[in-house]
Design a protein around this motif. Structure first.
Motif, PDB file in Angstrom:
ATOM      1  N   ALA A 256       0.839  -1.197   0.000  1.00  0.00           N
ATOM      2  CA  ALA A 256       0.000   0.000   0.000  1.00  0.00           C
ATOM      3  C   ALA A 256       0.879   1.254   0.000  1.00  0.00           C
ATOM      4  O   ALA A 256       0.613   2.220  -0.734  1.00  0.00           O
ATOM      5  N   GLU A 257       1.921   1.241   0.806  1.00  0.00           N
ATOM      6  CA  GLU A 257       2.859   2.374   0.858  1.00  0.00           C
ATOM      7  C   GLU A 257       3.532   2.561  -0.496  1.00  0.00           C
ATOM      8  O   GLU A 257       3.678   3.684  -0.984  1.00  0.00           O
ATOM      9  N   LEU A 258       3.958   1.462  -1.114  1.00  0.00           N
ATOM     10  CA  LEU A 258       4.597   1.513  -2.421  1.00  0.00           C
ATOM     11  C   LEU A 258       3.639   2.072  -3.470  1.00  0.00           C
ATOM     12  O   LEU A 258       4.012   2.917  -4.286  1.00  0.00           O
ATOM     13  N   ALA A 259       2.386   1.632  -3.440  1.00  0.00           N
ATOM     14  CA  ALA A 259       1.392   2.137  -4.383  1.00  0.00           C
ATOM     15  C   ALA A 259       1.183   3.639  -4.192  1.00  0.00           C
ATOM     16  O   ALA A 259       1.087   4.400  -5.164  1.00  0.00           O
ATOM     17  N   ARG A 260       1.139   4.078  -2.931  1.00  0.00           N
ATOM     18  CA  ARG A 260       0.980   5.507  -2.645  1.00  0.00           C
ATOM     19  C   ARG A 260       2.165   6.297  -3.190  1.00  0.00           C
ATOM     20  O   ARG A 260       2.011   7.325  -3.846  1.00  0.00           O
ATOM     21  N   LEU A 261       3.385   5.796  -2.941  1.00  0.00           N
ATOM     22  CA  LEU A 261       4.590   6.485  -3.414  1.00  0.00           C
ATOM     23  C   LEU A 261       4.670   6.487  -4.936  1.00  0.00           C
ATOM     24  O   LEU A 261       5.086   7.477  -5.542  1.00  0.00           O
ATOM     25  N   GLN A 262       4.256   5.372  -5.571  1.00  0.00           N
ATOM     26  CA  GLN A 262       4.260   5.341  -7.030  1.00  0.00           C
ATOM     27  C   GLN A 262       3.258   6.345  -7.590  1.00  0.00           C
ATOM     28  O   GLN A 262       3.527   6.989  -8.597  1.00  0.00           O
ATOM     29  N   GLY A 263       2.140   6.510  -6.913  1.00  0.00           N
ATOM     30  CA  GLY A 263       1.162   7.517  -7.324  1.00  0.00           C
ATOM     31  C   GLY A 263       1.740   8.916  -7.216  1.00  0.00           C
ATOM     32  O   GLY A 263       1.573   9.745  -8.122  1.00  0.00           O
TER      33      GLY A 263
ATOM     34  N   ALA B  49       4.222   9.407 -10.017  1.00  0.00           N
ATOM     35  CA  ALA B  49       3.544   9.634 -11.299  1.00  0.00           C
ATOM     36  C   ALA B  49       3.042  11.077 -11.385  1.00  0.00           C
ATOM     37  O   ALA B  49       3.174  11.721 -12.440  1.00  0.00           O
ATOM     38  N   GLU B  50       2.489  11.601 -10.291  1.00  0.00           N
ATOM     39  CA  GLU B  50       2.019  12.988 -10.283  1.00  0.00           C
ATOM     40  C   GLU B  50       3.182  13.962 -10.480  1.00  0.00           C
ATOM     41  O   GLU B  50       3.068  14.939 -11.214  1.00  0.00           O
ATOM     42  N   LEU B  51       4.300  13.699  -9.820  1.00  0.00           N
ATOM     43  CA  LEU B  51       5.474  14.565  -9.976  1.00  0.00           C
ATOM     44  C   LEU B  51       6.013  14.518 -11.400  1.00  0.00           C
ATOM     45  O   LEU B  51       6.440  15.532 -11.947  1.00  0.00           O
ATOM     46  N   GLU B  52       6.005  13.332 -12.008  1.00  0.00           N
ATOM     47  CA  GLU B  52       6.473  13.211 -13.388  1.00  0.00           C
ATOM     48  C   GLU B  52       5.561  13.973 -14.339  1.00  0.00           C
ATOM     49  O   GLU B  52       6.031  14.643 -15.254  1.00  0.00           O
TER      50      GLU B  52
END
Length: 193
Positions: free
Chosen positions: A34-41, A44-47
């Motif tokens: 869940a933490e990894l999914a949050r960080l990947q999100g 993605a927003e930063l990119e």
């Protein structure tokens, strides 16, 4: 059968403990997923934001290149023929000059010594070999107004080795550097005798 051990109860205890540990392990995995999914999100927003900001910057005519960027400082010793100008231009646009401004560093003025010159000068004044970490901390003390990245010092030391200005020696897993001038024997000239 009074002398038998209660083996089934020990086995049951271990089975319960393993089941509990396994459940905790799975729970921790889920938490980390869940933490990894949050960080990947977030990434993605930063990119997406970076792409948008880059397009806006291009529309505005691009920002002037700032020599205070960390990436450009570390590439200063690399000949232009080996660098990919398109990649470095893209990096310059995405960084927008913020890296150097955040650290409060100033660009190297003409005539100011390079990191290679500084590391070599420091090693010349030393009587024994020094590690990259020791050189970095000494340069940080000598130049408190500058950010002294360890990677830049290591690169400068390796560049000195490649140019024959610095000698590298290994002791186990540690690497030590000595200035060639400092490593030269201080015995009288045998040709003059």
């Amino acid at each position: 059968m009074a002398g038998t051990l209660p083996a089934p109860s020990i086995t049951d205890d271990y089975a319960k403990r393993v089941t509990k540990d396994l459940a905790e392990n799975k729970g921790e995995q889920e938490r980390l997923r869940a933490e990894l999914a949050r960080l990947q999100g977030e990434l993605a927003e930063l990119e997406k934001s970076e792409v948008l900001l880059t397009k806006v910057q291009e529309v505005l005519g691009g920002a002037p290149k700032s020599p205070t960027k960390k990436k450009e400082k570390s590439k200063a010793a690399v000949p232009a023929a080996r660098s990919n100008s398109e990649t470095s231009t893209r990096k310059a646009r995405t960084n927008g000059g913020r890296a150097g401004a955040q650290r409060g560093t100033s660009p190297r003025a003409s005539g100011e010594p390079t990191w290679l010159d500084r590391t070599t000068a420091y090693l010349t004044g030393q009587s024994e070999p020094k590690s990259a970490a020791e050189v970095t901390s000494a340069l940080a003390e000598a130049h408190p107004e500058r950010t002294v990245p360890a990677a830049v010092v290591r690169n400068a030391l390796e560049q000195g080795v490649a140019q024959g200005r610095v000698e590298r020696s290994k002791q186990g897993r540690s690497v030590f550097y000595t200035s060639i001038a400092a490593a030269a024997p201080e015995s009288p000239d045998p040709a003059g005798s």
